[in-house]
Design an enzyme around this catalytic site. Structure first.
Site, PDB file in Angstrom:
ATOM      1  N   GLY A   1       1.102  -5.268   1.914  1.00  0.00           N
ATOM      2  CA  GLY A   1      -0.001  -5.748   1.269  1.00  0.00           C
ATOM      3  C   GLY A   1       0.072  -6.450   0.158  1.00  0.00           C
TER       4      GLY A   1
ATOM      5  N   GLU B   1       0.683 -10.049   1.331  1.00  0.00           N
ATOM      6  CA  GLU B   1      -0.509 -10.349   1.864  1.00  0.00           C
ATOM      7  C   GLU B   1      -1.524 -11.032   0.701  1.00  0.00           C
ATOM      8  OE1 GLU B   1      -1.287  -8.292   5.984  1.00  0.00           O
ATOM      9  OE2 GLU B   1      -1.256  -6.770   4.322  1.00  0.00           O
TER      10      GLU B   1
ATOM     11  N   ALA C   1       0.994  -1.301   0.132  1.00  0.00           N
ATOM     12  CA  ALA C   1       0.025   0.172   0.035  1.00  0.00           C
ATOM     13  C   ALA C   1       0.927   1.178  -0.022  1.00  0.00           C
ATOM     14  CB  ALA C   1      -0.879  -0.023   1.245  1.00  0.00           C
TER      15      ALA C   1
ATOM     16  N   GLU D   1       6.386  -3.160   7.063  1.00  0.00           N
ATOM     17  CA  GLU D   1       5.617  -1.908   7.679  1.00  0.00           C
ATOM     18  C   GLU D   1       6.049  -1.859   9.202  1.00  0.00           C
ATOM     19  OE1 GLU D   1       2.103  -4.857   6.134  1.00  0.00           O
ATOM     20  OE2 GLU D   1       4.447  -4.646   6.034  1.00  0.00           O
TER      21      GLU D   1
END
Length: 164
Positions: free
Chosen positions: A77, A80, A37, A100
């Site tokens: 992300g 993920e 992200a 992150e």
């Protein structure tokens, strides 16, 4: 970005609804799977549209096999998304991780649940708490990816999708 998330959702829903589609392959562009992200978007007062977590759940729930073709990086992300896929193929030069945490954020799209299920709690805790980037060869040993290739990752992922 919201554009990418919307495209993923739309593509997955179309693929699931189309009986001629037997499997799905997810890849990035320009030799990168996904860097995750854009954290600048986190400061927006209210984000409209789709969210990453539900899209990853949509991938995971697909009745058709979904294969991630990981080139370059799959971070945050991006990793993920790959964790939600049923299979993962990585290029030998690929790197994966949940970085992150190094800026004080926890993975927010259920990576902290999916990663331990896939590779076990000790290895997952190391990746989640350190934010280090895992090379593809280590990811294979941990069970994070199903195959590492030196060839075209997209073509290898398509072959696997056709096989399963």
């Amino acid at each position: 970005s919201l554009t990418v998330l919307q495209a993923l959702e739309d593509g997955l829903k179309r693929a699931d609804a189309d009986p001629s589609v037997k499997a799905v392959m997810i890849c990035g562009e320009n030799g990168k799977f996904s860097a995750g992200a854009d954290i600048r978007g986190f400061s927006s007062p209210k984000r409209q549209g789709v969210a990453l977590g539900p899209i990853i759940s949509l991938i995971e729930r697909s009745e058709k096999p979904v294969v991630a073709a990981i080139e370059g990086i799959a971070l945050g992300g991006g990793l993920e998304v790959a964790l939600g896929c049923h299979y993962r193929i990585a290029h030998v030069k690929a790197r994966m991780g949940l970085p992150e945490v190094t800026i004080g954020l926890l993975p927010g799209a259920e990576g902290t649940q999916r990663l331990p299920r896939l590779i076990g709690v000790p290895a997952a805790l190391d990746i989640i708490t350190t934010g280090r980037h895992i090379p593809a060869t280590e990811a294979l040993k941990l069970g994070l990816v199903d195959e590492v290739v030196e060839e075209n990752t997209v073509e290898a992922a398509i072959r696997l999708a056709n096989k399963v």
